[in-house]
Enzyme design. Structure first.
Site, mmCIF file in Angstrom:
data_model
loop_
_atom_site.group_PDB
_atom_site.id
_atom_site.type_symbol
_atom_site.label_atom_id
_atom_site.label_comp_id
_atom_site.label_asym_id
_atom_site.label_seq_id
_atom_site.Cartn_x
_atom_site.Cartn_y
_atom_site.Cartn_z
ATOM 1 N N ASP A 42 0.860 -1.193 0.000
ATOM 2 C CA ASP A 42 0.000 0.000 0.000
ATOM 3 C C ASP A 42 0.892 1.237 0.000
ATOM 4 O O ASP A 42 1.939 1.236 0.658
ATOM 5 C CB ASP A 42 -0.895 0.015 1.243
ATOM 6 C CG ASP A 42 -2.152 0.855 1.061
ATOM 7 O OD1 ASP A 42 -2.017 2.066 0.756
ATOM 8 O OD2 ASP A 42 -3.262 0.311 1.230
ATOM 9 N N GLY A 47 -5.329 4.513 1.989
ATOM 10 C CA GLY A 47 -5.332 3.592 3.119
ATOM 11 C C GLY A 47 -4.659 4.219 4.332
ATOM 12 O O GLY A 47 -3.954 5.226 4.223
ATOM 13 N N ASP A 67 4.035 1.617 -4.326
ATOM 14 C CA ASP A 67 3.005 2.094 -5.252
ATOM 15 C C ASP A 67 2.895 1.148 -6.444
ATOM 16 O O ASP A 67 3.909 0.798 -7.066
ATOM 17 C CB ASP A 67 3.391 3.499 -5.728
ATOM 18 C CG ASP A 67 2.230 4.255 -6.340
ATOM 19 O OD1 ASP A 67 1.496 3.670 -7.163
ATOM 20 O OD2 ASP A 67 2.059 5.444 -6.006
ATOM 21 N N SER A 92 -14.499 6.157 -5.938
ATOM 22 C CA SER A 92 -15.325 7.363 -6.028
ATOM 23 C C SER A 92 -15.574 7.817 -7.461
ATOM 24 O O SER A 92 -14.660 8.281 -8.157
ATOM 25 C CB SER A 92 -14.737 8.530 -5.241
ATOM 26 O OG SER A 92 -15.484 9.713 -5.480
ATOM 27 N N TYR A 155 -14.028 6.510 -13.552
ATOM 28 C CA TYR A 155 -13.842 5.384 -12.627
ATOM 29 C C TYR A 155 -14.422 4.102 -13.226
ATOM 30 O O TYR A 155 -13.770 3.051 -13.245
ATOM 31 C CB TYR A 155 -14.510 5.683 -11.285
ATOM 32 C CG TYR A 155 -14.554 4.489 -10.356
ATOM 33 C CD1 TYR A 155 -13.400 4.054 -9.708
ATOM 34 C CD2 TYR A 155 -15.744 3.787 -10.146
ATOM 35 C CE1 TYR A 155 -13.433 2.946 -8.866
ATOM 36 C CE2 TYR A 155 -15.782 2.684 -9.311
ATOM 37 C CZ TYR A 155 -14.626 2.263 -8.683
ATOM 38 O OH TYR A 155 -14.654 1.156 -7.860
ATOM 39 N N LYS A 159 -12.495 0.387 -14.499
ATOM 40 C CA LYS A 159 -12.855 -0.966 -14.080
ATOM 41 C C LYS A 159 -13.208 -1.846 -15.287
ATOM 42 O O LYS A 159 -12.911 -3.039 -15.311
ATOM 43 C CB LYS A 159 -14.012 -0.916 -13.076
ATOM 44 C CG LYS A 159 -13.637 -0.256 -11.756
ATOM 45 C CD LYS A 159 -12.472 -0.983 -11.081
ATOM 46 C CE LYS A 159 -12.130 -0.418 -9.728
ATOM 47 N NZ LYS A 159 -11.023 -1.149 -9.070
ATOM 48 N N ASN A 184 -21.530 -1.843 -3.694
ATOM 49 C CA ASN A 184 -21.699 -0.996 -2.504
ATOM 50 C C ASN A 184 -21.342 -1.721 -1.203
ATOM 51 O O ASN A 184 -22.197 -1.987 -0.364
ATOM 52 C CB ASN A 184 -23.134 -0.467 -2.444
ATOM 53 C CG ASN A 184 -23.440 0.440 -3.616
ATOM 54 O OD1 ASN A 184 -23.843 -0.036 -4.671
ATOM 55 N ND2 ASN A 184 -23.236 1.729 -3.442
ATOM 56 N N ARG A 283 -25.678 13.236 -7.691
ATOM 57 C CA ARG A 283 -24.249 13.214 -7.983
ATOM 58 C C ARG A 283 -24.023 12.838 -9.441
ATOM 59 O O ARG A 283 -24.640 11.892 -9.960
ATOM 60 C CB ARG A 283 -23.528 12.204 -7.090
ATOM 61 C CG ARG A 283 -23.523 12.579 -5.632
ATOM 62 C CD ARG A 283 -22.463 11.847 -4.842
ATOM 63 N NE ARG A 283 -22.352 10.434 -5.183
ATOM 64 C CZ ARG A 283 -21.472 9.606 -4.620
ATOM 65 N NH1 ARG A 283 -20.628 10.064 -3.713
ATOM 66 N NH2 ARG A 283 -21.428 8.335 -4.957
#
Length: 333
Positions: A42, A47, A67, A92, A155, A159, A184, A283
């Site tokens: 991480d 995090g 990284d 996000s 985003y 994915k 979610n 949003r």
């Protein structure tokens, strides 16, 4: 309850990227409890070291601060690893709309670095976090793999690209990849703070502190909220899945559907608060409704989620109530 009886070869080493994050730290904890070795990677950009500090004294745990955008770091992290659980990414939808270049760099290039490092290192299984957001504007419910619409945010696109690379790495190079489309996820250690905090921990935190939460939109949007332990089960069962199941993406959820305003009302009641919410604008990039068909994951991964929304939200309220109160009390000492 889902994964506690899973067995892997003795001495197996798991690499969890994004190990100091919400999902990553819970995976680390679960694997260590099963008695296997874990290496965490991480860069601590999202995090928190506090999420994994309790594991640092465990002889089966090793932490690398690094990284995934650095290929040499990925190679080092994959050395001797049997199973990769790749959770490192920036989440996000709204933030990705303001920072598309960074999302491409982290979520696409970083994930590709990890897949290539895993391939070169002889990793047995590569499990990676995808997202229900890949369904985009496809209106039908429940959401079913193979029936996707146009993505609505950078985003979501990252994915979708991850899944295509996963398919290629399975077909071209024989790396067993499994994409998990999370719906979610909520539960212990999820960050309740910040502009892009997930809705359940943010509501709980604000209600505990006597603040008035804002609901984006009319509150009538629905989601398939998924408790963290179901996600742990899916990741670990993917590590035991067949080669024939590789190169594909799977819905990971409980298969339910909850409306945001109902969740808020339930949380306020459970916490003994009478605070009406503020309703804000929708949003950008958000989908209105989400509900998963999990039959494919059940059939090919053996996924059988135990934690319903009701069980999960009860556990989450208990965890946040204890931890947020203890933090508040520690400030007063």
């Amino acid at each position: 309850m889902g994964y506690e009886n899973l067995k892997f070869p003795e001495g197996s080493l798991f690499l969890v990227t994004g190990s100091a994050g919400f999902i990553g730290s819970n995976l680390v904890e679960a694997i260590l409890k099963l008695g296997y070795k874990v290496r965490g990677l991480d860069n601590l950009s999202t995090g928190k070291k506090a999420n994994v500090e309790e594991f640092l004294g465990n002889a089966n745990y090793e932490f690398i601060e690094g990284d995934i955008r650095n290929f040499e770091t990925c190679l080092k992290a994959c050395d001797g690893v049997d199973f990769v659980l790749n959770q490192a990414a920036w989440g996000s939808v709204p933030r990705s709309i303001t920072m598309p270049l960074l999302y491409e760099e982290i979520n696409v290039k970083g994930t590709l670095n990890m897949m290539e490092a895993a391939r070169q290192s002889g990793v047995k299984k590569f499990v990676y976090a995808s997202s229900s957001s890949v369904y985009g504007d496809e209106p039908n419910l429940p959401k079913k793999e193979g029936r996707e619409g146009n993505v609505l945010s950078p985003y979501s696109l990252t994915k979708k690209v991850n899944e295509e690379y996963g398919r290629l790495y399975a077909n071209l190079y024989g790396l067993d990849t499994y994409g998990l489309r999370y719906f979610n996820v909520f539960g212990r250690r999820q960050n309740p703070n910040g502009a892009y905090a997930a809705v359940i921990p943010k509501f709980i935190s604000q209600l505990i502190n006597g603040e008035q939460p804002t609901i984006n939109g009319d509150g009538k949007q629905s989601r398939d909220f998924t408790y963290i332990d179901n996600v742990i089960e899916a990741n670990l069962k993917a590590c035991n899945a067949s080669h024939e199941a590789a190169g594909q993406a799977y819905n990971i959820a409980f298969g339910g559907r909850e409306f945001l305003i109902d969740i808020y009302t339930q949380l306020a009641y459970a916490l003994g608060k009478d605070i009406p919410p503020i309703f804000g604008p929708d949003r950008a990039g958000d989908i209105k409704h989400s509900n998963a068909d999990i039959s494919k994951a059940k059939k090919l991964l053996g996924y059988d989620p135990y934690w319903s929304f009701e069980k999960g939200i009860e556990a989450a309220i208990e965890w946040y109530s204890e931890n947020l109160k203890s933090k508040e009390e520690s400030k007063q000492v």
